[in-house]
Design an enzyme around this catalytic site. Sequence first.
Site, PDB file in Angstrom:
ATOM      1  N   GLY A 258       0.839  -1.199   0.000  1.00  0.00           N
ATOM      2  CA  GLY A 258       0.000   0.000   0.000  1.00  0.00           C
ATOM      3  C   GLY A 258       0.869   1.243   0.000  1.00  0.00           C
TER       4      GLY A 258
ATOM      5  N   GLY B 153      23.326  -5.652  22.604  1.00  0.00           N
ATOM      6  CA  GLY B 153      22.179  -4.899  23.107  1.00  0.00           C
ATOM      7  C   GLY B 153      21.475  -5.663  24.212  1.00  0.00           C
ATOM      8  CB  ALA B 154      21.637  -5.676  27.804  1.00  0.00           C
TER       9      ALA B 154
ATOM     10  CB  ILE C 158      14.449  -7.577  21.524  1.00  0.00           C
ATOM     11  CG1 ILE C 158      13.025  -7.026  21.332  1.00  0.00           C
ATOM     12  CG2 ILE C 158      14.781  -8.619  20.456  1.00  0.00           C
ATOM     13  CD1 ILE C 158      12.795  -6.299  20.017  1.00  0.00           C
TER      14      ILE C 158
ATOM     15  CB  ALA D 156      18.902  -7.355  20.141  1.00  0.00           C
TER      16      ALA D 156
ATOM     17  CG  HIS E  46      -4.075 -17.293  51.354  1.00  0.00           C
ATOM     18  ND1 HIS E  46      -2.789 -16.810  51.328  1.00  0.00           N
ATOM     19  CD2 HIS E  46      -4.036 -18.468  52.051  1.00  0.00           C
ATOM     20  CE1 HIS E  46      -1.992 -17.639  51.993  1.00  0.00           C
ATOM     21  NE2 HIS E  46      -2.733 -18.649  52.443  1.00  0.00           N
TER      22      HIS E  46
END
Length: 476
Positions: free
Chosen positions: A123, A189-190, A193, A277, A452
């Site tokens: 589109g 990358g921590a 993800i 990530a 509970h």
Amino acid sequence: MAETSFDVIVIGAGPAGYPCAIRAAQNKLKVACIDEWKNYDGSYAFGGTCLNAGCIPSKALLESSELYHRAQVEFAAHGIRAAGVEIDVATMQKRKAHIVKTSTQGITGLFKSAGVTALQGHGRLLAGHKVEYTAADGTKQELTAKHVVLASGSSPMELKSVPFDGKTVVDSWGALEFTEVPKRLGVIGAGVIGLELGSVWRRLGAEVVVLEAMEQFLFIADQQVAKEALKHFKKQGLDIRLGAKVSGAEHGKGGVTLHYADGAGEKSVTVDKVVVAVGRRPFTTGLLGTDTGIELDERGFIKVDHECRTGATNVWAVGDVVRGPMLAHKGKEEGVVVADLIAGLTAEVNYRTIPSVIYTAPEIAWVGQTEEQVKASGRPYKVGSFPFMASGRARAMEAPAGFAKVIAATDDDEILGVHVIGPMAGELIAEAVLAMEYSASTEDLQRTIHAHPTLSEALHEAALAADKRAIDFPNK
Ligand code: FAD
Ligand code: AMP
């Protein structure tokens, strides 16, 4: 396609676009939804990143890997002898693929029952809220609509210094498709993800090293929670190296050597596979024709106001392609709200109560402000927390790690933030979201009866602890 004129055309059928299309149809509007997602095998599928390559497949693998891990480390405590537990990655992946397929086919069914015209292909927004639709066979058609909603989502960011090759260096989708457990896995990358994917493959036996440029772990989360999480992740064997900025990769016979710099200087680590990530960016490639009046901000997000209106008349944008957290439920809410606004109904997204969940073990979830944010705001506050160690249910589940924490204003007792790290945190946070949606006070939570023994009692007790009235744990 016979029909070319619609009330609403939605471009993108991810978790922002498809709910928008369905709600618009529920509002008695004539709706089409166009999506171009293609799977690795070339087949079209609705559902976007979330269903095909994100939320759903990652949770399927997190579940399988957690069961495998628990069978190894936890069953013995229950008196269950399960010697020789093995992982069959092919079966695990087949199960995941089946879950994904059922989910994406479900959207086709939902479109059908709602009366949405479902179009697979590309589109492109044209001037005057028209849309050019390119079908799978390349035929183009001009569609007209009173309103167009752009929900084109996001795509993974690439590190120029460590480019994807689809085999050894992969994005998050690639990391969901591994056919065997890598011996050594590097995760760059921590973020959410990186931690989820690192956890999956660590639990299955990979040596996982996570390189994170920032010194601070999980800076988006409450830092008390982040500290607790780091402790558990390290115990699980995730080798998380903070302040480690990756600058390059060298491919050799022995694997991929990642070069990074930390406070102590230049370093390197050699692994067999790398998952990059480092974040996601808004996806608008091929989306906008000329003179559409749509503006992008400096990071590439489509500019919208608080109601998701773009600068172009009757063109709206929702989900990852606009500002705000890149989360499926945020996009869904925006999509639904926009469909209601188009129909002339009153609707609004409450951006203050969007929950965040990290599906690691222990799970992490929160809503509202972190303690650091409340402190910085200058508003006097009180904190109540309750450890799962003191929860009978958590202990019965062999899951006593973590705590629930409630932060509230001292003056009027309003709940400002709730943070949970522990079993089923993602489910528990729903109560806090509802409480905050209704502007509840800690007293409201305190006076609400919790069954509970349930995990939800931890939230109840944390609310009580905010006033030093906890029953099941000594008040500090
Ligand atoms: P998308 O899901 O990206 O969908 C956009 C769709 O639009 C795609 O199908 C795309 O092909 C299509 N499209 C784009 N341009 C066009 C065009 N011009 N014509 C036709 N079609 C087009 N979020 C959570 O909330 N919870 C989680 O647990 C979670 N886990 C994740 C795990 C991973 C590994 C990843 C990568 C993401 C995860 N996310 C999670 C984030 C979540 O997937 C995104 O926030 C969400 O998918 C965004 O939805 P969206 O509809 O805006 O975009
Ligand atoms: P998120 O945006 O939550 O997906 O997280 C991505 C993470 O990747 C952030 O915490 C970034 O700091 C981190 N990151 C980005 N670039 C690098 C890099 N070159 N080396 C290591 N970590 C990085």
